[in-house]
Structure formats: C-alpha cells, structure tokens
Design an enzyme around this catalytic site. Sequence first.
Site, PDB file in Angstrom:
ATOM      1  N   SER A 200       0.852  -1.179   0.000  1.00 19.97           N
ATOM      2  CA  SER A 200       0.000   0.000   0.000  1.00 19.97           C
ATOM      3  C   SER A 200       0.892   1.234   0.000  1.00 19.97           C
ATOM      4  CB  SER A 200      -0.881  -0.006   1.249  1.00 19.97           C
ATOM      5  OG  SER A 200      -1.527   1.240   1.439  1.00 19.97           O
TER       6      SER A 200
ATOM      7  N   TYR B 127      -2.394  -0.896  10.380  1.00 21.26           N
ATOM      8  CA  TYR B 127      -2.313  -1.273   8.962  1.00 21.26           C
ATOM      9  C   TYR B 127      -0.984  -0.801   8.369  1.00 21.26           C
ATOM     10  CZ  TYR B 127      -3.750  -1.967   4.109  1.00 21.26           C
ATOM     11  OH  TYR B 127      -3.821  -2.386   2.800  1.00 21.26           O
TER      12      TYR B 127
END
Length: 282
Positions: free
Chosen positions: A143, A156
């Site tokens: 990401s 995350y």
Amino acid sequence: MKAAQARVLLTGAGGGIGQAMAAALVQAGAAVMLVGRSGERLAAQAAALRLRAGARSPELACVTADLLAGDDLARLGRAAADWDCNVVIHNAGVPSFGRLQSLDADAVARVLDTNLRAPILLTQALLPHLLRRPRAQVICVGSALGRIGLPGFSVYSASKFGLRGFAEALRRELADSAVRVQYLGPRSTRTGFNSAELDAYNLLTGTATDAPETVAAALLRLLEDEVAERFIGMPEAAAVRLNGLAPTLLDGGFDKHRRHLPPIDERADDAAPNTALQGART
C-alpha cells in the site's frame, strides 16, 4: 518476465483486487493458481475466467488455504512447488482503520499475521523451489500506507511498512540470484475491503480512489518490467518520495485526516470487540 511465461501463485484471489489481478493475468497469458479460503468461491471464479477466455483455455488451479494456519501454509507451498510456480504474488490482506485506542488486541494480531507474517513464511517455504527456477519473482502487494503513515492507520501501516521492508531486504539478499523481489503500493481502491467508516473518511478527506482494474494493470506492468517498487497514483507517488526524504515535513498536512477520524466511544467497554476490522482481500 513476460506474463505468458509466468506460473503465478496468487493469494487473496477471491477479493476485489485479487479478482481483477487474476483476470488481467489470464488475459495476458499467464497460468494462475488461485488461493483463498473458500473453495466454492474459487471454483466459481475459475469457471468464470475460463468462460471469459473462451477457446484460449487458460491453465488454472485452485487451492483452498487459510494463510494463518501453519499446516495450510506448508501444504500450499508444496502444491505451488509441484505446480512449478515461478511467480508468487502476496495479495491477501485484512484492513484496520480507526484510532489505536479503538482496536482490539486480537484484531491487531490478525492484521499483522495476515499482512506480514504469512507472506514472510510462504516466501520462506517456497524459496528453495524458486531459487531452482531459471527466473522467478516474488511480488508483495502492499500500500502507499507502507511508505506514508496516516492517522487512523497505525496498525495497517505497521503491517505494510513491515512488508515493504521485508521486500527491500530480501531483494538485496537475493540480488545475486535469479529471484526478483518487488513491491506494489496501491492507494485506496474501490472494493469491499473498505468499511463504511473508511469510505466516509475518504470522502471527507478528499482521498482519491482507484478501480481494482487500475491496480491489476499496474501489477501486470510490474511483473513484466521487473522494477523494484511501484506506487500508484498522484499525489501519492510524489508524497511517498517526499516522506522518504523528510517525513516530518508532511506531518501538518494530515491534520484534516486526524480531525475526521471516527470518535472513540467513551461508553464502550475496554474489552469490546473491534469494529474497525472489516473485510479481507482473500
């Protein structure tokens, strides 16, 4: 590696991004091993891919596996080696969004185990086989949040920062071998991976989102041009570079993001389950 030469193990194949990746790979001529937790879902996905391909009759395999189960990981590694896999795409993942105080300890462990520990262990299991191939690739789907820490994504980001660090270190460790290790960093993508809270946050903060097909196209380019890293979208790709050079310069730029985080429910019991962990790219 050209897609037509690739025999791809794709984890998280049944998720929104995974389905788009599988379709793009098959369309480009790759053989694909679909990996997920639902055998029924994988079988339906494979049937749809074959129907779409028509007379080309793509080579597809399906393996049902829970990446958090050691026995399943070992079985998947053996199946992929027997299938003569030469590309591993670590796409499976689970999200985490919300203030750190709102996150349940079990949910935190699941995010770190799925997004970081499982790719490391699966790569470790397959590495002896991959090192025997004339050419092989390991692609970690991370990401932009693996290079930029945003409010609301502490856990995350920790998992994706770790995944990017793993890819970088292993790339350098294997530099004298035929195995290439790569990292793909999508920005927010429109799939069921996102909770309603996160969709609202993206809207309030003006966060750009991509279609899963955009990520799949970037994955296919990464496979074929073999660059070490690629981040998708602007201004995210530029922010990644700036954050790497001078991260504190960006701190004030995320005040809006902090202000739009969901509030903490003061009435909630400390042991209440986390509701910010929803969905999975599996």
